[in-house]
Design a protein around this motif. Structure first.
Motif, PDB file in Angstrom:
ATOM      1  N   ARG A  70      29.391  39.843  31.231  1.00  0.00           N
ATOM      2  CA  ARG A  70      29.881  41.182  30.942  1.00  0.00           C
ATOM      3  C   ARG A  70      30.712  41.686  32.115  1.00  0.00           C
ATOM      4  O   ARG A  70      30.390  41.446  33.279  1.00  0.00           O
ATOM      5  CB  ARG A  70      28.712  42.127  30.694  1.00  0.00           C
TER       6      ARG A  70
ATOM      7  N   THR B 104      31.788  45.063  31.897  1.00  0.00           N
ATOM      8  CA  THR B 104      31.533  46.493  31.885  1.00  0.00           C
ATOM      9  C   THR B 104      30.247  46.747  31.116  1.00  0.00           C
ATOM     10  O   THR B 104      29.789  45.891  30.360  1.00  0.00           O
ATOM     11  CB  THR B 104      32.704  47.265  31.246  1.00  0.00           C
TER      12      THR B 104
ATOM     13  N   TRP C 183      24.784  47.438  30.191  1.00  0.00           N
ATOM     14  CA  TRP C 183      24.394  46.179  30.792  1.00  0.00           C
ATOM     15  C   TRP C 183      23.052  45.698  30.259  1.00  0.00           C
ATOM     16  O   TRP C 183      22.217  46.495  29.845  1.00  0.00           O
ATOM     17  CB  TRP C 183      24.290  46.333  32.309  1.00  0.00           C
TER      18      TRP C 183
ATOM     19  N   TYR D  69      24.669  43.910  37.403  1.00  0.00           N
ATOM     20  CA  TYR D  69      25.297  45.199  37.166  1.00  0.00           C
ATOM     21  C   TYR D  69      25.404  45.994  38.472  1.00  0.00           C
ATOM     22  O   TYR D  69      24.638  45.784  39.413  1.00  0.00           O
ATOM     23  CB  TYR D  69      24.537  46.007  36.114  1.00  0.00           C
TER      24      TYR D  69
ATOM     25  N   PHE E 180      34.565  50.643  23.422  1.00  0.00           N
ATOM     26  CA  PHE E 180      33.443  49.725  23.284  1.00  0.00           C
ATOM     27  C   PHE E 180      33.600  48.819  22.063  1.00  0.00           C
ATOM     28  O   PHE E 180      32.668  48.117  21.686  1.00  0.00           O
ATOM     29  CB  PHE E 180      32.129  50.509  23.179  1.00  0.00           C
TER      30      PHE E 180
ATOM     31  N   GLU F 206      31.026  58.919  27.968  1.00  0.00           N
ATOM     32  CA  GLU F 206      31.353  57.492  27.893  1.00  0.00           C
ATOM     33  C   GLU F 206      30.856  56.766  29.141  1.00  0.00           C
ATOM     34  O   GLU F 206      30.334  55.651  29.062  1.00  0.00           O
ATOM     35  CB  GLU F 206      32.861  57.294  27.755  1.00  0.00           C
ATOM     36  N   ASP F 207      31.012  57.397  30.308  1.00  0.00           N
ATOM     37  CA  ASP F 207      30.552  56.778  31.549  1.00  0.00           C
ATOM     38  C   ASP F 207      29.028  56.632  31.562  1.00  0.00           C
ATOM     39  O   ASP F 207      28.494  55.680  32.144  1.00  0.00           O
ATOM     40  CB  ASP F 207      31.009  57.590  32.753  1.00  0.00           C
TER      41      ASP F 207
ATOM     42  N   ARG G 252      28.412  53.509  29.673  1.00  0.00           N
ATOM     43  CA  ARG G 252      28.783  52.332  30.465  1.00  0.00           C
ATOM     44  C   ARG G 252      27.756  52.014  31.551  1.00  0.00           C
ATOM     45  O   ARG G 252      27.607  50.867  31.951  1.00  0.00           O
ATOM     46  CB  ARG G 252      30.148  52.565  31.129  1.00  0.00           C
TER      47      ARG G 252
END
Length: 222
Positions: A25, A27, A30, A36, A117, A167-168, A171
């Motif tokens: 991955r 981004t 995770w 990460y 995403f 959104e963050d 993530r």
């Protein structure tokens, strides 16, 4: 003769390829096994959730089980839930179909588009306490043996700074699936932070927690 034929068949038979490992991955969200980036997160068992003084965190409770997380940012909110998924096949395709059917039956409308995403759903859906359907956005991520669904509603569903913040949050989530067998769509168990104790009860069915000296509050919603 039979040995010779068998040897010839073995030489001409196509080689069996083993499944190639899943790409790393780049981004989040995770998996707990990923490398990460470090960040301040609250450990809720099946989820490790980023924290920020700009928003409040609430835990949704069904009976004695914590089934999801709500992030409140102004008039917008983000609902997050992680469930078990098959090892080889994701479930986001069928979950999108379910969401469209349910929202449409309730008087809302959704359409599919490509997002940061992957495929997502945007539109309007009925909301508790509101007379008109509200802006909503369904995000989904298939992980290794888990699926994470995030629903953004309110002004942030249309984007802007609030949308970027939520959104963050998605993530930065780390999903801790565990090794125990679980049927698809079963909620990955969550728990209160191990080192936090509830404060005085503020209202029936709701307990306020202050897990950090500064930052978001965590409360239970039943």
């Amino acid at each position: 003769m039979f040995r010779r034929r068998r040897r010839a068949e073995e030489e001409t038979a196509p080689a069996v390829r083993e499944d190639s490992p899943a790409p790393a991955r780049t981004t989040g969200p995770w998996d707990a096994a990923d490398d990460y980036p470090e960040a301040e997160r609250v450990d809720l068992g099946g989820l490790r959730l980023p924290v920020d003084p700009r928003f409040e965190i609430q835990l949704r409770v069904d009976g004695d089980q914590i089934t999801g997380v709500i992030v409140l940012l102004g008039e917008s909110l983000l609902q997050v839930q992680a469930v078990a998924a098959p090892k080889r096949n994701g479930i986001w395709d069928e979950m999108r179909a379910d969401a469209v059917r349910d929202v449409t039956a309730a008087g809302g409308a959704l359409e599919e588009r490509d997002g940061p995403f992957g495929p997502e759903l945007v539109g309007r859906a009925p909301a508790q306490g509101q007379t008109e359907p509200q802006p909503v956005r369904f995000l989904g991520v298939d992980g290794p043996r888990w699926f994470l669904q995030a629903v953004i509603s309110g002004p942030a569903a249309a984007g802007g700074e609030a949308g970027d913040v939520l959104e963050d949050v998605v993530r930065g989530i780390v999903v801790v699936r565990g090794d125990e067998p679980m049927p698809p769509r079963e909620v990955i168990p969550l728990r209160l932070p191990a080192d936090r104790q509830p404060a005085d009860e503020q209202a029936p069915g709701r307990e306020e927690l202050r897990p950090f000296e500064r930052g978001p509050e965590i409360s239970e919603i039943r």
